[in-house]
Design a protein around this motif. Structure first.
Motif, short mmCIF file in Angstrom:
data_model
loop_
_atom_site.label_atom_id
_atom_site.label_comp_id
_atom_site.label_asym_id
_atom_site.label_seq_id
_atom_site.Cartn_x
_atom_site.Cartn_y
_atom_site.Cartn_z
N ILE A 113 0.58 -1.16 -0.38
CA ILE A 113 -0.07 0.17 0.11
C ILE A 113 0.93 1.00 0.27
O ILE A 113 2.30 1.35 0.76
N TRP A 114 0.95 2.30 -0.74
CA TRP A 114 1.03 3.35 -0.63
C TRP A 114 0.08 4.36 -1.23
O TRP A 114 -1.40 4.43 -0.98
N LEU A 168 -0.27 -9.43 -11.18
CA LEU A 168 0.28 -8.17 -10.69
C LEU A 168 -1.66 -7.11 -10.61
O LEU A 168 -1.56 -6.66 -12.08
N ILE A 169 -2.29 -7.54 -9.80
CA ILE A 169 -2.92 -6.52 -9.43
C ILE A 169 -3.38 -4.82 -8.60
O ILE A 169 -3.27 -5.07 -7.62
N GLY A 179 -1.79 1.67 -4.48
CA GLY A 179 -1.28 -0.39 -4.23
C GLY A 179 -1.38 -1.48 -4.86
O GLY A 179 -2.05 -1.07 -6.11
N MET A 180 -0.83 -2.33 -4.64
CA MET A 180 -0.97 -3.93 -5.38
C MET A 180 -0.47 -4.88 -4.67
O MET A 180 0.29 -5.25 -3.28
N LEU A 181 -1.80 -5.74 -5.15
CA LEU A 181 -1.73 -6.94 -4.94
C LEU A 181 -0.91 -7.76 -5.86
O LEU A 181 -1.31 -8.07 -6.92
N VAL A 207 -10.52 -6.29 -2.68
CA VAL A 207 -9.02 -6.09 -1.54
C VAL A 207 -9.19 -4.12 -1.69
O VAL A 207 -9.01 -3.56 0.00
N SER A 208 -9.30 -3.58 -2.46
CA SER A 208 -9.47 -2.00 -2.74
C SER A 208 -10.85 -1.31 -1.65
O SER A 208 -9.81 -0.62 -1.13
N ALA A 209 -11.65 -2.00 -2.01
CA ALA A 209 -12.92 -1.44 -0.85
C ALA A 209 -12.47 -1.31 0.41
O ALA A 209 -12.62 -0.69 1.46
#
Length: 216
Positions: A113-114, A168-169, A179-181, A207-209
């Motif tokens: 997360i950034w 890479l999501i 961010g990235m999952l 995941v974002s929400a």
């Protein structure tokens, strides 16, 4: 008389074989796999059996796809419920790791997360390079397949050397990537460029929400 004349005659006289039933048994044609000649009727039956086998094969394939989609939908549903009841970022990340590794059998999962208003002293909030920020911002959809991104690979530590495929999501707040999952597998065919990404994108949205609900 040529072949087309015969075809035209039979098309113009659809009752020909009904009026002359013995003709079907008298006509012989080469067997499609070679060998002795067989009657036209036997050839028709053989052809119909082949077509039936092809249809049954396609039906089995469609049923298999349907069952697989049902299974994935159920896993996404369980993940959704788990994220909904998570009461903190830590609970969100733990639920995510558990469901992806156990439910979806993804062996390696990393979350970063950034640009967050509220940060935590956790690995998920470790600073990332400007190069990676631009790389993630350019992703219009999940990137699947082999990855030539050393920074992302480093997230997986010693396991990175054994990983052969990745997903890479990007995680988004509206149009902004925050961010990235990253999912990794030793199986080179687990994530590949031509694969459908509908469910992967939905997981990214979930995941974002869930993350935004706790860190802003």
């Amino acid at each position: 008389m040529n072949a087309q004349d015969v075809i035209n005659f039979l098309q113009d006289n659809p009752s020909f074989f009904e009026d002359n039933p013995d003709v079907l048994t008298q006509i012989t044609v080469p067997h499609h796999t070679g060998g002795q000649a067989i009657s036209l009727t036997e050839r028709q039956v053989s052809t119909l059996r082949e077509k039936l086998a092809q249809v049954q094969g396609k039906l089995s394939e469609l049923v298999g796809f349907g069952e697989e989609n049902d299974s994935i939908s159920a896993k996404v549903h369980h993940l959704t419920l788990s994220l909904l009841i998570a009461e903190s970022f830590e609970s969100v990340s733990q639920s995510l790791y558990t469901h992806l590794t156990e439910g979806f059998a993804v062996p390696h999962v990393q979350l970063r997360i950034w640009n967050s208003i509220l940060k935590r002293p956790l690995p998920e909030f470790v600073e990332v390079s400007e190069e990676l920020l631009f790389f993630a911002a350019d992703l219009q959809r999940p990137l699947c397949g082999p990855v030539q991104q050393a920074e992302v690979q480093a997230w997986f530590g010693e396991s990175a050397e054994q990983l052969r495929s990745w997903a890479l999501i990007p995680l988004r707040r509206d149009a902004q990537v925050f961010g990235m999952l990253a999912l990794g597998s030793e199986d080179a065919q687990r994530f590949f460029p031509e694969m459908g990404t509908l469910y992967v994108e939905r997981i990214g949205d979930l995941v974002s929400a869930a993350v935004l609900r706790h860190i802003g």
